[in-house]
Design an enzyme around this catalytic site. Structure first.
Site, mmCIF file in Angstrom:
data_model
loop_
_atom_site.group_PDB
_atom_site.id
_atom_site.type_symbol
_atom_site.label_atom_id
_atom_site.label_comp_id
_atom_site.label_asym_id
_atom_site.label_seq_id
_atom_site.Cartn_x
_atom_site.Cartn_y
_atom_site.Cartn_z
ATOM 1 N N HIS A 252 0.818 -1.214 0.000
ATOM 2 C CA HIS A 252 0.000 0.000 0.000
ATOM 3 C C HIS A 252 0.856 1.271 0.000
ATOM 4 C CE1 HIS A 252 -4.195 0.731 -0.099
ATOM 5 N NE2 HIS A 252 -4.435 0.953 1.168
ATOM 6 N N ASN B 251 -6.883 6.170 3.542
ATOM 7 C CA ASN B 251 -8.276 6.510 3.224
ATOM 8 C C ASN B 251 -8.640 7.941 3.603
ATOM 9 O OD1 ASN B 251 -8.246 6.037 5.951
ATOM 10 N ND2 ASN B 251 -10.054 4.724 5.976
ATOM 11 N N ASP C 78 -0.621 2.419 -5.294
ATOM 12 C CA ASP C 78 -0.651 0.983 -5.559
ATOM 13 C C ASP C 78 -1.910 0.645 -6.337
ATOM 14 O OD1 ASP C 78 -2.095 1.680 -3.088
ATOM 15 O OD2 ASP C 78 -2.452 -0.461 -2.889
ATOM 16 N N ASN D 207 -9.453 3.493 -1.818
ATOM 17 C CA ASN D 207 -9.950 4.486 -0.851
ATOM 18 C C ASN D 207 -9.147 5.776 -0.823
ATOM 19 O OD1 ASN D 207 -12.159 2.961 -0.022
ATOM 20 N ND2 ASN D 207 -10.930 1.828 1.460
#
Length: 194
Positions: free
Chosen positions: A23, A72, A97, A118
């Site tokens: 991530h 997020n 990513d 997100n």
């Protein structure tokens, strides 16, 4: 603000526990870019780590930003930095990513939806438009029935780590190419089969 200035946001989660996660590949690419422009990250009041520099003397100025929030919630820092530097979404590149792109592949895109990501969802909501450039760094799909959210919060495998430096270089090259030669030219270079 200099008309040839770009905000390049690398998405990820804050803290050393996340630094090697799939991530956080967007922030890994920013580290590569910061090295190229000999810039160090400093804390910015927009809740981000920011490094600034030029690709070459008199060349495009890059403002590299790692939001200080979890993935997020990336939108607020990105929106604040666009406002601080008087830039609009056409001067924003987000490096992130991408599960729908095979590992060790870079894809470039202008606008569109968030595709369930997100971080992108929050940026689109915060800046009020999806019309910014994305450098999509492929991390591939999780094996078997592993949950995608769990997969991206794990570090790259030992096999992937051998290839990762090349992937980070390719993504940084793609971001540079967008800034110097435009998205269409960058897509021709990075989307063509090797």
């Amino acid at each position: 603000m200099d008309e040839n200035t770009w905000l390049v946001a690398g998405l990820g989660n804050p803290g050393p526990g996340y630094s090697g996660n799939r991530h956080n590949v967007g922030q890994m690419v920013l580290d590569e870019l910061a090295g190229r422009i000999s810039a160090s990250f400093k804390t910015h009041k927009a809740n981000a780590l920011v490094a600034e520099g030029r690709l070459r003397p008199g060349g495009p100025k890059l403002i590299l930003a790692k939001p200080g929030t979890f993935m997020n919630l990336s939108g607020k820092p990105v929106a604040a930095l666009l406002k601080f530097y008087s830039l609009d979404a056409s001067r924003l590149i987000v490096i992130h990513d991408e599960l729908d792109v095979p590992f060790d592949t870079v894809k470039l895109k202008q606008g569109g939806g968030h595709g369930g990501h997100n971080g992108l969802r929050d940026i689109i909501a915060a800046i009020g438009t999806p019309d910014f450039t994305r450098v999509r760094v492929g991390v591939g799909r999780p094996p078997g029935r592993q949950d995608a959210a769990d997969f991206v919060l794990h570090d790259f495998s030992s096999t992937e780590k051998k290839v990762l430096p090349n992937l980070l270089t390719d993504a940084a090259d793609a971001a540079e190419h967008i800034v110097t030669d435009g998205l269409a030219s960058a897509q021709m270079r990075f989307h063509s089969p090797a």
